[in-house]
Design an enzyme around this catalytic site. Structure first.
Site, PDB file in Angstrom:
ATOM      1  N   LYS A  70      27.542  54.498 -11.091  1.00 48.26           N
ATOM      2  CA  LYS A  70      26.897  53.517 -11.175  1.00 48.26           C
ATOM      3  C   LYS A  70      25.431  54.451 -10.219  1.00 48.26           C
ATOM      4  CE  LYS A  70      26.866  49.438 -12.005  1.00 48.26           C
ATOM      5  NZ  LYS A  70      26.892  47.504 -11.588  1.00 48.26           N
ATOM      6  N   ASP A 106      21.350  43.733 -11.073  1.00 46.90           N
ATOM      7  CA  ASP A 106      22.422  43.248 -11.091  1.00 46.90           C
ATOM      8  C   ASP A 106      21.922  42.668  -9.688  1.00 46.90           C
ATOM      9  OD1 ASP A 106      24.675  44.071 -12.343  1.00 46.90           O
ATOM     10  OD2 ASP A 106      25.558  45.897 -10.749  1.00 46.90           O
TER      11      ASP A 106
HETATM   12  P1  NAP Z   1      33.770  48.701  -6.601  1.00 42.78           P
HETATM   13  O1  NAP Z   1      32.640  49.421  -6.021  1.00 42.78           O
HETATM   14  O2  NAP Z   1      35.342  49.298  -6.694  1.00 42.78           O
HETATM   15  O3  NAP Z   1      34.167  48.229  -5.218  1.00 42.78           O
HETATM   16  C1  NAP Z   1      35.666  47.214  -4.950  1.00 42.78           C
HETATM   17  C2  NAP Z   1      35.824  46.507  -3.799  1.00 42.78           C
HETATM   18  O4  NAP Z   1      36.760  45.055  -3.608  1.00 42.78           O
HETATM   19  C3  NAP Z   1      35.557  47.674  -2.549  1.00 42.78           C
HETATM   20  O5  NAP Z   1      35.566  47.482  -1.482  1.00 42.78           O
HETATM   21  C4  NAP Z   1      37.691  47.214  -2.558  1.00 42.78           C
HETATM   22  O6  NAP Z   1      38.021  48.135  -1.472  1.00 42.78           O
HETATM   23  C5  NAP Z   1      38.289  45.907  -2.717  1.00 42.78           C
HETATM   24  N1  NAP Z   1      39.376  45.597  -2.866  1.00 42.78           N
HETATM   25  C6  NAP Z   1      39.692  45.988  -4.220  1.00 42.78           C
HETATM   26  N2  NAP Z   1      40.787  45.875  -4.045  1.00 42.78           N
HETATM   27  C7  NAP Z   1      41.209  44.866  -2.865  1.00 42.78           C
HETATM   28  C8  NAP Z   1      41.903  44.377  -2.104  1.00 42.78           C
HETATM   29  N3  NAP Z   1      43.305  44.528  -2.829  1.00 42.78           N
HETATM   30  N4  NAP Z   1      42.213  43.501  -1.096  1.00 42.78           N
HETATM   31  C9  NAP Z   1      40.651  44.064  -0.727  1.00 42.78           C
HETATM   32  N5  NAP Z   1      39.736  44.704  -0.997  1.00 42.78           N
HETATM   33  C10 NAP Z   1      39.784  44.806  -2.017  1.00 42.78           C
HETATM   34  O7  NAP Z   1      34.057  47.717  -7.007  1.00 42.78           O
HETATM   35  P2  NAP Z   1      32.544  46.514  -7.781  1.00 42.78           P
HETATM   36  O8  NAP Z   1      31.361  47.020  -9.075  1.00 42.78           O
HETATM   37  O9  NAP Z   1      31.902  46.511  -6.580  1.00 42.78           O
HETATM   38  O10 NAP Z   1      33.826  45.375  -8.687  1.00 42.78           O
HETATM   39  C11 NAP Z   1      33.910  43.856  -8.041  1.00 42.78           C
HETATM   40  C12 NAP Z   1      34.224  43.082  -9.069  1.00 42.78           C
HETATM   41  O11 NAP Z   1      32.970  42.600  -9.337  1.00 42.78           O
HETATM   42  C13 NAP Z   1      34.608  43.451 -10.254  1.00 42.78           C
HETATM   43  O12 NAP Z   1      35.475  42.878 -10.530  1.00 42.78           O
HETATM   44  C14 NAP Z   1      33.413  43.757 -10.902  1.00 42.78           C
HETATM   45  O13 NAP Z   1      33.686  43.568 -12.711  1.00 42.78           O
HETATM   46  C15 NAP Z   1      32.375  42.572 -11.039  1.00 42.78           C
HETATM   47  N6  NAP Z   1      30.921  42.888 -10.875  1.00 42.78           N
HETATM   48  C16 NAP Z   1      30.681  41.912 -11.985  1.00 42.78           C
HETATM   49  C17 NAP Z   1      29.688  41.673 -11.726  1.00 42.78           C
HETATM   50  C18 NAP Z   1      29.052  40.566 -13.020  1.00 42.78           C
HETATM   51  O14 NAP Z   1      28.098  40.693 -13.581  1.00 42.78           O
HETATM   52  N7  NAP Z   1      29.480  39.513 -12.351  1.00 42.78           N
HETATM   53  C19 NAP Z   1      28.984  42.580 -11.637  1.00 42.78           C
HETATM   54  C20 NAP Z   1      29.390  43.519 -10.741  1.00 42.78           C
HETATM   55  C21 NAP Z   1      30.300  43.772 -10.952  1.00 42.78           C
HETATM   56  P3  NAP Z   1      38.492  49.763  -1.653  1.00 42.78           P
HETATM   57  O15 NAP Z   1      37.653  50.543  -1.985  1.00 42.78           O
HETATM   58  O16 NAP Z   1      39.205  49.582  -0.545  1.00 42.78           O
HETATM   59  O17 NAP Z   1      39.797  49.414  -3.072  1.00 42.78           O
END
Ligand code: NAP
Length: 279
Positions: A70, A106
């Site tokens: 992305k 999004d």
């Molecule tokens: P990302 O860029 O990998 O970001 C994830 C965030 O969560 C980071 O800040 C990460 O911190 C944190 N995190 C991960 N594991 C953690 C833990 N055990 N404790 C505390 N913080 C933690 O992922 P993303 O793209 O933002 O996506 C996040 C979620 O949203 C996913 O489940 C995705 O499927 C969902 N999502 C849904 C939609 C929808 O349309 N509904 C759209 C986009 C995303 P670190 O970097 O330190 O690991």
């Protein structure tokens, strides 16, 4: 006149469990259009330029982009929409006037579903977001544009500080700790989980520390959409508050991308029903 055949798709890596083909195939059918939505898993970002060339030469009509590309594609497009610029990430690509446009659906997808799910009613226009990755950026951009105050709690301070810089200091930050989160919730109208905690297959995951009590006035939006009801949302319901998972946002962002590609609006309820049968 020959009937247009829409060639659409998704790139990222890995793409095994993506629900996007299902949503877009439903959208094509609902819109009465001929076409296909294919997966383009690319193990290396060096393969991206060749795929983007297929948009430039008209072999593809539209492409979605997901993790981990992305942010990578930002430097590969000719123009970015305001939403894509605001969150520094692209999830939708298409051609306009011979230029490759990087968009981010999004942002509007989240806001549309948030207001729909809670009838636009919140005790306070103050949101606490857990996590500071790509989805948190889109949610932050959407909320700020709509007059919300935003606080972000994430475990890595350097990642949160990047977010603060990108949004020119317009957001507050909080340590990811029980005492701080509990206090913040008492005057927040919305809690957003933007971490993957609770996502299939690790469905026992919960982004909220165990000793937090959710106040009844809070609305919880869990971006995780698989399972359909996460541990966080079960806990929300048990505490008398209201919450939803992110399936509605997934459908909205897809429908908005589909509209950019085809010019045809699709019925969200229909897409939603089709998808629920899948999960
Ligand atoms: P990302 O860029 O990998 O970001 C994830 C965030 O969560 C980071 O800040 C990460 O911190 C944190 N995190 C991960 N594991 C953690 C833990 N055990 N404790 C505390 N913080 C933690 O992922 P993303 O793209 O933002 O996506 C996040 C979620 O949203 C996913 O489940 C995705 O499927 C969902 N999502 C849904 C939609 C929808 O349309 N509904 C759209 C986009 C995303 P670190 O970097 O330190 O690991």
């Amino acid at each position: 006149m020959a009937v247009k055949y829409y060639r659409l798709g998704l790139t990222g890596y890995p793409l095994g469990h993506s629900l996007s083909p299902r949503i877009h195939q439903s959208a094509l059918k609902a819109a009465g259009l001929d076409g296909e939505y294919q997966l383009y898993p690319l193990a290396h970002s060096s393969e991206l330029p060749a795929l983007l060339d297929t948009l430039r030469n008209g072999e593809l009509d539209g492409l979605n982009v997901t993790i981990p590309y992305k942010e990578t594609v930002v430097s590969m497009v000719d123009q970015m929409t305001t939403n894509a610029r605001l969150c520094g990430a692209v999830n939708t690509l298409y051609m306009r006037d011979n230029e490759l446009i990087g968009d981010n659906t999004d942002v509007d997808g989240f806001m549309a579903d948030l207001n729909k799910q809670f009838d636009g009613q919140f005790a306070f226009l103050k949101a606490l977001i857990l996590g500071a990755g790509g989805a948190a950026r889109a949610v932050t951009a959407a909320l700020l544009m709509n007059g919300w105050q935003v606080t972000v709690a994430a475990r890595r301070q350097e990642q949160v500080q990047e977010l603060v810089q990108e949004f020119s200091g317009k957001i507050a930050v909080l340590p990811y700790a029980t005492k701080n989160i509990q206090q913040q919730l008492s005057f927040s109208g919305l809690l957003v989980n933007a971490t993957p905690l609770g996502m299939f297959p690790k469905i026992e995951g919960d982004p909220l520390p165990a000793d937090i009590n959710l106040p009844e006035h809070i609305r919880v939006y869990d971006l995780v959409y698989n399972p359909i009801e996460t541990r966080l949302i079960i806990r929300t319901r048990q505490s008398g508050a209201r919450g939803v998972t992110g399936l509605g946002m997934l459908v909205e962002q897809a429908a908005l991308a589909f509209e950019k590609w085809t010019g045809v609006a699709v019925n969200r309820t229909l897409l939603w029903k089709d998808l629920q049968n899948e999960l």
